[in-house]
Motif scaffolding. Sequence first.
Motif, PDB file in Angstrom:
ATOM      1  N   LEU A   1       0.833  -1.207   0.000  1.00 38.39           N
ATOM      2  CA  LEU A   1       0.000   0.000   0.000  1.00 38.39           C
ATOM      3  C   LEU A   1       0.870   1.260   0.000  1.00 38.39           C
ATOM      4  N   VAL A   2       1.918   1.255   0.820  1.00 36.39           N
ATOM      5  CA  VAL A   2       2.833   2.399   0.865  1.00 36.39           C
ATOM      6  C   VAL A   2       3.519   2.601  -0.484  1.00 36.39           C
ATOM      7  N   GLY A   3       3.918   1.483  -1.120  1.00 32.19           N
ATOM      8  CA  GLY A   3       4.580   1.581  -2.420  1.00 32.19           C
ATOM      9  C   GLY A   3       3.676   2.160  -3.491  1.00 32.19           C
ATOM     10  N   VAL A   4       2.418   1.724  -3.517  1.00 38.53           N
ATOM     11  CA  VAL A   4       1.465   2.268  -4.501  1.00 38.53           C
ATOM     12  C   VAL A   4       1.248   3.758  -4.259  1.00 38.53           C
ATOM     13  N   ILE A   5       1.059   4.138  -2.979  1.00 39.32           N
ATOM     14  CA  ILE A   5       0.828   5.560  -2.649  1.00 39.32           C
ATOM     15  C   ILE A   5       2.048   6.392  -3.005  1.00 39.32           C
ATOM     16  N   LEU A   6       3.255   5.885  -2.678  1.00 30.00           N
ATOM     17  CA  LEU A   6       4.475   6.626  -3.008  1.00 30.00           C
ATOM     18  C   LEU A   6       4.635   6.812  -4.515  1.00 30.00           C
TER      19      LEU A   6
ATOM     20  N   LEU B   1       4.679  10.332  -6.345  1.00 28.05           N
ATOM     21  CA  LEU B   1       5.840  10.717  -7.155  1.00 28.05           C
ATOM     22  C   LEU B   1       5.411  11.156  -8.545  1.00 28.05           C
ATOM     23  N   ILE B   2       4.499  10.378  -9.158  1.00 27.43           N
ATOM     24  CA  ILE B   2       4.004  10.749 -10.490  1.00 27.43           C
ATOM     25  C   ILE B   2       3.233  12.061 -10.422  1.00 27.43           C
ATOM     26  N   GLY B   3       2.409  12.215  -9.365  1.00 26.04           N
ATOM     27  CA  GLY B   3       1.661  13.459  -9.199  1.00 26.04           C
ATOM     28  C   GLY B   3       2.575  14.660  -9.021  1.00 26.04           C
ATOM     29  N   ALA B   4       3.628  14.476  -8.183  1.00 22.23           N
ATOM     30  CA  ALA B   4       4.577  15.575  -7.973  1.00 22.23           C
ATOM     31  C   ALA B   4       5.320  15.917  -9.259  1.00 22.23           C
TER      32      ALA B   4
ATOM     33  N   GLY C   1       5.025  18.786 -15.132  1.00 23.85           N
ATOM     34  CA  GLY C   1       4.044  18.387 -16.138  1.00 23.85           C
ATOM     35  C   GLY C   1       3.602  19.519 -17.039  1.00 23.85           C
ATOM     36  N   ALA C   2       3.306  20.682 -16.432  1.00 28.53           N
ATOM     37  CA  ALA C   2       2.831  21.810 -17.234  1.00 28.53           C
ATOM     38  C   ALA C   2       3.905  22.264 -18.217  1.00 28.53           C
TER      39      ALA C   2
END
Length: 345
Positions: free
Chosen positions: A77-82, A86-89, A95-96
């Motif tokens: 669960l921690v790995g998926v959230i991280l 990371l992708i979101g950050a 991204g923009a």
Amino acid sequence: MANQEPLPEKEDISLFTKKVWITVGVITLLVIIIFILKAAFNVLLMVFAGALLAVYFHGLANLLERKIKIGHRWCLLVGVILTLLLIGALFWFLGAKISLQVGELTQDMPKILASVENRLGRTDIGRKLLHYLTDGSGDKMMGSFQEIFRTSFGVVGDIYIVLFIGIFFTVNPGLYREGIIKLIPSKGKERARNVLRRLDFTLKGWLKGMLIAMFFIAALSFIGLTIIGVPMSLALAFLAGLLNFIPNFGPLIAMLPAVLIGFTESANTALLIALLYIAIQAIESNIVTPMIQNVMIKIPPALIIISQVLFGTLTGALGIILATPLLIVVIVIVDELYVKQQKYS
């Protein structure tokens, strides 16, 4: 009184006709199966991509489990959230800018190609090269590069499907693993488990190496392009790191837009960019990859190209992207089920 003789010819003709129809039926069935498999091969590749995603999440969970000493499910669960954070950050901060630069690159590509065509047309060698690449048509070269970008960034639907398949495989991998093992005869179940364990171990090592190599390529490309002063260096570096997932063809595709942009400045700039990409790939191939992929099986380079051509012919871009991990699966299965058996027989 005339003797009545049997008519073996009629019986032979009837038997021959029956065999012909059976043969035609079998061939027709095989052709239908081949067409169905070819049509369904893209779906199978997306399932395999989802399995790779699950392998990544469980590999990350194993790493976290060794570091923070908590249960595997919590580490998962921690790995998926991280990963999502990371992708979101990445998209939040970069991204923009990347999206803007990619948009500019796609918009400016016709002008860049026209400028390159104009520069090449000034020399005899350039005109011959231009005619060889485009068959006398600049529109063909422009369309080819637009198709490259369309293929690279137009995969939202496939990503959506792969993501959900990967999540299901990640949540309950044992269900699907045991489902495969149930299809194996009783005497081969233990061997099947050993093959699946080795596949899991090998693919985890390969994924770890690829992710590190992709980050290495992106970072060095960004630094080098920034020093040279190439515009849109962040988008080009992101593209170089992303396409490094595809051996042989990916780095070449990533280099082309950078070299074309360099041509708009000067031929020397284009040459410098090409040398930069070649140097980075040489370092990655000869130093970085052997160091970080020490757990991965050795794959002959010719086999990688053959598998890319084969799967690319069958399914297009998705086949080329997944050709290397598919080849790893084939090599492991052949080694476990044939090569090792030959040693002990």
